[in-house]
Design a protein around this motif. Structure first.
Motif, PDB file in Angstrom:
ATOM      1  N   SER A  66       0.840  -1.139   0.173  1.00 33.78           N
ATOM      2  CA  SER A  66       0.054  -0.001  -0.085  1.00 33.78           C
ATOM      3  C   SER A  66       0.706   1.223  -0.124  1.00 33.78           C
ATOM      4  CB  SER A  66      -0.837  -0.055   1.099  1.00 33.78           C
ATOM      5  OG  SER A  66      -1.575   1.185   1.462  1.00 33.78           O
ATOM      6  N   GLU A  67       0.141   2.402  -0.860  1.00 35.32           N
ATOM      7  CA  GLU A  67       1.138   3.490  -0.902  1.00 35.32           C
ATOM      8  C   GLU A  67       0.938   4.356   0.587  1.00 35.32           C
ATOM      9  OE1 GLU A  67      -1.607   2.414  -2.210  1.00 35.32           O
ATOM     10  OE2 GLU A  67      -3.004   4.219  -2.621  1.00 35.32           O
ATOM     11  N   VAL A  68       0.129   3.783   1.328  1.00 36.34           N
ATOM     12  CA  VAL A  68      -0.181   4.663   2.736  1.00 36.34           C
ATOM     13  C   VAL A  68       0.792   4.180   3.613  1.00 36.34           C
ATOM     14  CG1 VAL A  68      -1.742   4.824   4.644  1.00 36.34           C
ATOM     15  CG2 VAL A  68      -2.822   4.623   2.171  1.00 36.34           C
ATOM     16  N   THR A  69       1.334   2.906   3.616  1.00 38.98           N
ATOM     17  CA  THR A  69       2.479   2.446   4.538  1.00 38.98           C
ATOM     18  C   THR A  69       3.504   1.837   3.699  1.00 38.98           C
ATOM     19  OG1 THR A  69       1.207   0.238   4.459  1.00 38.98           O
ATOM     20  CG2 THR A  69       0.917   1.573   6.347  1.00 38.98           C
ATOM     21  N   ALA A  70       4.178   2.732   2.806  1.00 38.03           N
ATOM     22  CA  ALA A  70       5.196   2.484   1.831  1.00 38.03           C
ATOM     23  C   ALA A  70       6.381   2.163   2.710  1.00 38.03           C
ATOM     24  CB  ALA A  70       5.509   3.784   0.859  1.00 38.03           C
ATOM     25  N   ALA A  71       6.597   2.547   3.880  1.00 33.36           N
ATOM     26  CA  ALA A  71       7.756   2.527   4.470  1.00 33.36           C
ATOM     27  C   ALA A  71       7.985   0.871   4.972  1.00 33.36           C
ATOM     28  CB  ALA A  71       7.944   3.048   5.846  1.00 33.36           C
ATOM     29  N   THR A  72       6.971   0.326   5.272  1.00 25.33           N
ATOM     30  CA  THR A  72       6.702  -1.219   5.396  1.00 25.33           C
ATOM     31  C   THR A  72       7.226  -1.889   4.293  1.00 25.33           C
ATOM     32  OG1 THR A  72       5.245  -0.561   7.258  1.00 25.33           O
ATOM     33  CG2 THR A  72       5.521  -3.051   6.558  1.00 25.33           C
ATOM     34  N   GLY A  73       6.631  -1.396   3.130  1.00 23.43           N
ATOM     35  CA  GLY A  73       7.138  -2.056   1.789  1.00 23.43           C
ATOM     36  C   GLY A  73       8.548  -2.041   1.462  1.00 23.43           C
ATOM     37  N   VAL A  74       8.960  -0.963   1.915  1.00 23.42           N
ATOM     38  CA  VAL A  74      10.718  -0.822   1.637  1.00 23.42           C
ATOM     39  C   VAL A  74      11.174  -2.011   2.605  1.00 23.42           C
ATOM     40  CG1 VAL A  74      12.499   0.810   2.125  1.00 23.42           C
ATOM     41  CG2 VAL A  74      10.417   1.524   0.988  1.00 23.42           C
ATOM     42  N   LEU A  75      10.605  -1.950   3.945  1.00 26.59           N
ATOM     43  CA  LEU A  75      11.252  -2.799   5.089  1.00 26.59           C
ATOM     44  C   LEU A  75      11.162  -4.274   4.348  1.00 26.59           C
ATOM     45  CD1 LEU A  75      12.429  -3.377   7.956  1.00 26.59           C
ATOM     46  CD2 LEU A  75       9.812  -3.662   8.431  1.00 26.59           C
ATOM     47  N   ILE A  76      10.101  -4.564   3.909  1.00 24.33           N
ATOM     48  CA  ILE A  76      10.094  -6.125   3.353  1.00 24.33           C
ATOM     49  C   ILE A  76      10.976  -6.434   2.271  1.00 24.33           C
ATOM     50  CG2 ILE A  76       8.355  -7.524   2.076  1.00 24.33           C
ATOM     51  CD1 ILE A  76       6.030  -6.142   3.773  1.00 24.33           C
ATOM     52  N   GLU A  77      11.063  -5.328   1.599  1.00 25.84           N
ATOM     53  CA  GLU A  77      12.083  -5.297   0.274  1.00 25.84           C
ATOM     54  C   GLU A  77      13.393  -5.479   0.892  1.00 25.84           C
ATOM     55  OE1 GLU A  77      12.306  -1.739  -2.051  1.00 25.84           O
ATOM     56  OE2 GLU A  77      12.896  -2.784  -4.011  1.00 25.84           O
ATOM     57  N   THR A  78      13.782  -4.941   1.992  1.00 27.76           N
ATOM     58  CA  THR A  78      15.171  -4.841   2.397  1.00 27.76           C
ATOM     59  C   THR A  78      15.314  -6.255   3.065  1.00 27.76           C
ATOM     60  OG1 THR A  78      14.857  -2.610   3.172  1.00 27.76           O
ATOM     61  CG2 THR A  78      16.796  -3.692   4.188  1.00 27.76           C
ATOM     62  N   LEU A  79      14.387  -6.708   4.006  1.00 26.61           N
ATOM     63  CA  LEU A  79      14.682  -8.054   4.582  1.00 26.61           C
ATOM     64  C   LEU A  79      14.714  -9.255   3.379  1.00 26.61           C
ATOM     65  CD1 LEU A  79      11.624  -7.708   7.018  1.00 26.61           C
ATOM     66  CD2 LEU A  79      14.247  -7.839   7.693  1.00 26.61           C
ATOM     67  N   LEU A  80      14.133  -8.840   2.229  1.00 24.73           N
ATOM     68  CA  LEU A  80      14.093 -10.297   1.196  1.00 24.73           C
ATOM     69  C   LEU A  80      15.581 -10.069   0.522  1.00 24.73           C
ATOM     70  CD1 LEU A  80      10.594  -9.590  -0.476  1.00 24.73           C
ATOM     71  CD2 LEU A  80      11.318 -11.501   1.001  1.00 24.73           C
ATOM     72  N   GLN A  81      15.989  -8.823   0.501  1.00 23.27           N
ATOM     73  CA  GLN A  81      17.503  -8.851  -0.236  1.00 23.27           C
ATOM     74  C   GLN A  81      18.604  -9.303   0.722  1.00 23.27           C
ATOM     75  OE1 GLN A  81      17.340  -4.457  -1.046  1.00 23.27           O
ATOM     76  NE2 GLN A  81      16.533  -5.040  -3.030  1.00 23.27           N
TER      77      GLN A  81
END
Ligand code: NAD
Length: 508
Positions: free
Chosen positions: A163-178
């Motif tokens: 969600s664009e509303v909680t984009a920071a968590t989206g970035v966190l998920i991306e970082t964890l996956l990386q």
């Protein structure tokens, strides 16, 4: 329309911004799809045990990173660190359960070959290819990662659009996956709003899993229909809680308000409306108000928070809650306790004198409000619960569990809890999803993983044998013989079977 280049990270509790991320440009979407399509063949060819080995690395990392994860979700949503930890708990629990069970669920099955005696028949559960996961803001981790990981475990590559509303968590998920290099090439996180989501659908993924509002569900299904893409939509709810005349009224009030206010009411399966038998009504309202007043509203970044209700996460949701409250009050509803608003914070609120002409009893409010209605008896409670376009979940309170179960079966929703509220979502083996305007998608349970596969079937064997049904039925002039096989094999009674043989022997 131009896409704004950045999504800023906004803490709804403090009003501070704490970062930003560039939206994925629309013209990069086809390239992302192409990358994931190429990666899909590599990933699908990895044996299931290998996929599990890799996903266990992520499981390890998620547990190690719990403080980092809860700190970020706390800022992104305004919820307490402990509530953020519950998101992580649900996520890891489901991942663990899936890693244990997937080898059995996904293995090739042998099925009956029916009349084709000389053939061996199998069903294989193969991945779709590239799965698009569109996720919401209310549980930005627990409604993103389990869906992504179920799809990956089933052998798909995944594009996640948080969600664009909680984009920071989206970035966190991306970082964890990386941080799990063996997994990173098979999952891509794409940042942006609904326009980016729409562009991803136009790029033709092989399957779409949306968790979001009913309005978005309609748009996503329409866009997917253009390309005949299968879609699972988990949408909004307006869940009813029924307190029958033999309920433990104290427990019902205590856990009912918890189910109404947890995550500031921003839960698809929140207690959104309550129907109480008239004999318990006064006592229930008194106790619900008493327990409501014990909820402390506020925000802290500390690990242990004294607050049990935080802010509303999405500024757009504030307007909806305000509208529902104003509409109810204008039509005669009365606030028993609560009713204060301080920016993004709404105090937990008990409302009475409500009826079904009010938005608060019909549309999803998604805020910490508990409207309570008196009902004459069980039949009226069921009728009221069903007088709604949504059908996600619900809760029934009765000391007679069998009675509660019988009542639950008459309510148009697909997930129930007896003598508790909303906790069934945290039980990994229970499939969760809706009926009616709540969509038809499922998450959790066996269905939560099998949806990310398609059955492929095989009939193997030698060329047709002489007395094989395949040979007999293909040869001209075998009308009577095929008719006899039909009667003998499938005759419903012995008499019907015997008659079939008689008819055949008379003709020959
Ligand atoms: P939303 O519908 O606004 O957005 C959901 C996701 O879809 C977001 O990632 C959004 O960017 C994307 N999106 C929006 N328009 C799109 C389009 N045209 N094409 C493709 N993608 C698009 O929902 P929300 O406000 O983020 O979440 C709250 C809603 O989700 C509530 O209605 C809630 O009940 C529902 N929800 C349902 C469940 C469930 O399991 N049934 C769980 C949680 C939340």
């Amino acid at each position: 329309m131009d896409i704004p280049p950045k999504l800023s990270f906004f803490n709804p509790a403090t009003g501070d911004t704490f970062g930003e991320i560039a939206m994925t440009p629309l013209d990069q979407v086809p390239k992302v799809m192409c990358d994931m399509r190429q990666a899909a063949t590599v990933w699908a060819n990895k044996p299931i045990q290998e996929r599990i080995r890799i996903l266990r690395q992520l499981q390890h990392l998620l547990i190690e990173s719990q403080d980092e994860i809860t700190a970020l979700i706390n800022q992104d949503c305004g919820k307490s660190r402990q509530d953020a930890l519950i998101e992580l708990l649900v996520t890891v629990d489901i991942l663990n359960e899936y890693c244990r069970r997937a080898p059995q669920w996904l293995r090739r099955e042998r099925v009956s070959s029916g009349l084709y005696f000389s053939k061996s028949c199998y069903v294989e559960h193969r991945p779709h290819g590239v799965v698009l996961v569109l996720s919401p803001w209310n549980y930005p981790l627990a409604l993103s990662l389990p869906q992504v990981l179920a799809a990956v475990l089933a052998g798909n590559t995944v594009i996640l659009k948080p969600s664009e509303v909680t984009a920071a968590t989206g970035v966190l998920i991306e970082t964890l996956l990386q941080r799990v290099p063996e997994l990173a090439p098979y999952i891509r996180v794409v940042h942006g709003d609904g326009r980016v989501g729409a562009a991803l659908i136009a790029a033709c993924p092989d399957y779409i899993h949306l968790t979001g509002s009913t309005a978005t569900g309609r748009k996503v299904m329409q866009a997917a229909a253009e390309h005949l893409i299968p879609v699972a939509c988990e949408l909004g709810g307006k869940d009813a809680m029924l307190v029958l005349d033999d309920a433990d009224v104290d427990a019902a009030a205590r856990w009912g308000v918890w189910g109404a206010y947890f995550n500031a009411g921003q839960t698809c399966m929140s207690v959104e409306r309550v129907y109480v038998a008239e004999s318990l009504y006064d006592e229930f309202v008194r106790l619900a108000s008493h327990y409501t007043e014990q909820f402390k509203m506020g925000y802290t970044t500390d690990l242990n928070s004294p607050f049990s209700v935080g802010p509303v996460t999405d500024p757009r949701q504030v307007k909806i809650i305000e509208r529902h409250l104003a509409d109810a009050l204008a039509k005669g509803a009365r606030i028993v306790t609560g009713g204060q608003q301080d920016g993004m914070f709404f105090s937990p609120t008990v409302l009475v004198d409500v009826d079904h002409s009010m938005l608060i009893m019909q549309d999803e409010t998604f805020g910490p409000l508990m409207p309570i209605m008196k009902v004459k008896d069980e039949a009226e409670a069921i009728r009221m619960a069903n007088d709604n376009s949504f059908g996600l979940a619900g809760s029934i309170w009765s000391r007679d569990v069998k009675r509660a179960e019988r009542v639950a079966k008459q309510i148009q929703a697909s997930s129930f809890i007896i003598n508790d509220t909303i906790a069934q979502f945290g039980i990994p083996m229970l499939p969760f999803g809706g009926v009616k305007d709540s969509g038809a998608g499922r998450t959790h349970g066996k269905e939560g993983i099998m949806q990310f596969t398609r059955p492929y079937s095989y009939a193997l064997g030698t060329p047709p044998l002489k007395w094989d049904i395949a040979t007999v039925a293909r040869k001209p002039g075998h009308y009577a013989l095929v008719g006899a096989i039909l009667g003998v094999a499938f005759g419903v009674t012995l008499h019907q079977r015997w008659k079939t043989i008689e008819k055949f022997t008379q003709k020959n």
